[in-house]
Scaffold this motif. Structure first.
Motif, PDB file in Angstrom:
ATOM      1  N   VAL A  45      60.465  42.878  45.407  1.00 36.83           N
ATOM      2  CA  VAL A  45      61.760  42.867  44.734  1.00 36.83           C
ATOM      3  C   VAL A  45      61.487  42.820  43.237  1.00 36.83           C
ATOM      4  O   VAL A  45      60.676  42.017  42.770  1.00 36.83           O
ATOM      5  CB  VAL A  45      62.619  41.661  45.158  1.00 36.83           C
ATOM      6  N   VAL A  46      62.107  43.719  42.501  1.00 40.67           N
ATOM      7  CA  VAL A  46      61.883  43.819  41.064  1.00 40.67           C
ATOM      8  C   VAL A  46      62.980  43.042  40.347  1.00 40.67           C
ATOM      9  O   VAL A  46      64.149  43.426  40.378  1.00 40.67           O
ATOM     10  CB  VAL A  46      61.856  45.282  40.601  1.00 40.67           C
ATOM     11  N   GLY A  90      66.577  52.381  39.684  1.00 46.17           N
ATOM     12  CA  GLY A  90      67.573  51.632  40.438  1.00 46.17           C
ATOM     13  C   GLY A  90      68.735  51.176  39.589  1.00 46.17           C
ATOM     14  O   GLY A  90      69.902  51.269  39.997  1.00 46.17           O
ATOM     15  N   HIS A  91      68.430  50.677  38.388  1.00 45.20           N
ATOM     16  CA  HIS A  91      69.494  50.193  37.509  1.00 45.20           C
ATOM     17  C   HIS A  91      70.377  51.342  37.041  1.00 45.20           C
ATOM     18  O   HIS A  91      71.609  51.199  36.967  1.00 45.20           O
ATOM     19  CB  HIS A  91      68.888  49.471  36.302  1.00 45.20           C
ATOM     20  N   LEU A 133      61.025  41.638  32.066  1.00 46.43           N
ATOM     21  CA  LEU A 133      61.953  42.395  32.897  1.00 46.43           C
ATOM     22  C   LEU A 133      61.166  43.414  33.713  1.00 46.43           C
ATOM     23  O   LEU A 133      60.078  43.835  33.318  1.00 46.43           O
ATOM     24  CB  LEU A 133      63.002  43.087  32.035  1.00 46.43           C
ATOM     25  N   GLY A 134      61.713  43.823  34.849  1.00 42.49           N
ATOM     26  CA  GLY A 134      61.015  44.779  35.699  1.00 42.49           C
ATOM     27  C   GLY A 134      59.767  44.192  36.327  1.00 42.49           C
ATOM     28  O   GLY A 134      58.778  44.889  36.526  1.00 42.49           O
ATOM     29  N   ALA A 135      59.816  42.897  36.669  1.00 45.51           N
ATOM     30  CA  ALA A 135      58.651  42.216  37.239  1.00 45.51           C
ATOM     31  C   ALA A 135      58.634  42.361  38.752  1.00 45.51           C
ATOM     32  O   ALA A 135      59.623  42.049  39.425  1.00 45.51           O
ATOM     33  CB  ALA A 135      58.671  40.735  36.862  1.00 45.51           C
ATOM     34  N   GLY A 158      72.446  41.760  41.207  1.00 45.44           N
ATOM     35  CA  GLY A 158      71.609  42.667  41.983  1.00 45.44           C
ATOM     36  C   GLY A 158      70.199  42.816  41.446  1.00 45.44           C
ATOM     37  O   GLY A 158      69.945  42.652  40.260  1.00 45.44           O
ATOM     38  N   ALA A 159      69.279  43.127  42.354  1.00 48.94           N
ATOM     39  CA  ALA A 159      67.892  43.403  41.995  1.00 48.94           C
ATOM     40  C   ALA A 159      67.413  44.567  42.851  1.00 48.94           C
ATOM     41  O   ALA A 159      67.966  44.837  43.919  1.00 48.94           O
ATOM     42  CB  ALA A 159      67.016  42.167  42.219  1.00 48.94           C
ATOM     43  N   VAL A 160      66.389  45.251  42.382  1.00 51.40           N
ATOM     44  CA  VAL A 160      65.889  46.442  43.057  1.00 51.40           C
ATOM     45  C   VAL A 160      64.859  46.042  44.116  1.00 51.40           C
ATOM     46  O   VAL A 160      63.872  45.369  43.807  1.00 51.40           O
ATOM     47  CB  VAL A 160      65.250  47.420  42.046  1.00 51.40           C
ATOM     48  N   VAL A 161      65.103  46.459  45.359  1.00 56.37           N
ATOM     49  CA  VAL A 161      64.149  46.250  46.446  1.00 56.37           C
ATOM     50  C   VAL A 161      63.314  47.522  46.582  1.00 56.37           C
ATOM     51  O   VAL A 161      63.866  48.622  46.679  1.00 56.37           O
ATOM     52  CB  VAL A 161      64.867  45.940  47.775  1.00 56.37           C
TER      53      VAL A 161
END
Length: 212
Positions: A45-46, A90-91, A133-135, A158-161
């Motif tokens: 997860v980012v 994703g964002h 960010l983007g970790a 929300g976060a990017v999976v």
């Protein structure tokens, strides 16, 4: 693959050999290609990594875009870091045209681009930055398990999976062995190894790492 985007590109080019692994029945179906071209083995997860000594509760992306987060921020270069690239993709898909203003605000509020993940994480650890960010969370959890003073934030909006799929090339000369490897990767034994790396395992019945 470290990202589903690469597997999906090869699927669209018809370069993958579909295989409906029996082991896939126990995995998260949304991480698998419907035609069996690839299977998710785990996911990162980012989100946002911060130093644990940084004060303030910041729970949304807007805190970091708007300047309410007053610390120094970094983002790995999307051309060097797959996790950062997946965050940008994703964002942007989630926010549409508004995303470009988000990026402008981040830069205006002091965001610095690092090189790859390792440089950004090292800079965060030594205190050169207060937030990354983007970790990719599994990398941060690995360091936390070793005592690093860091913590992960999954923004409330929300976060990017990022699923990590396994696939078989259509032109393989070892199709039987490749299918056996896919079956193994989705087995309980291999999925425990995936969880041990602080990734989200593909199988919901496999326990997460204690750090995660």
């Amino acid at each position: 693959f470290a990202s589903q985007n690469a597997a999906e590109a090869l699927r669209l080019q018809r370069r993958l050999l579909p295989y409906s692994s029996p082991a896939a029945a126990t995995t998260r179906s949304e991480w698998n290609a419907p035609d069996g071209s690839y299977h998710g083995t785990g996911a990162a997860v980012v989100g946002i990594a911060v130093r644990s000594d940084h004060e303030g509760a910041h729970e949304s992306w807007d805190d970091f875009f708007s300047g309410r987060f007053t610390g120094r921020m970094t983002l790995p270069s999307p051309s060097r870091s797959g996790a950062a690239a997946d965050f940008i993709v994703g964002h942007t898909l989630a926010r549409g045209e508004v995303a470009w203003n988000d990026y402008y605000l981040m830069r205006r509020n002091g965001l610095v681009f690092s090189a790859a993940n390792s440089q950004a994480i090292t800079s965060l650890q030594i205190g050169a930055y207060d937030a990354m960010l983007g970790a990719a969370d599994y990398l941060i959890y690995h360091l936390i398990s070793q005592g690093a003073p860091l913590r992960m934030i999954y923004p409330s909006d929300g976060a990017v999976v990022v699923p990590r799929p396994v696939a078989i090339l259509r032109d393989t000369r070892r199709a039987e062995a490749a299918r056996a490897f896919v079956d193994f990767y989705l087995s309980d034994q291999a999925q425990q190894l995936v969880a041990g790396q602080h990734l989200l395992p593909a199988r919901a019945d496999v326990e997460l790492s204690p750090t995660r």
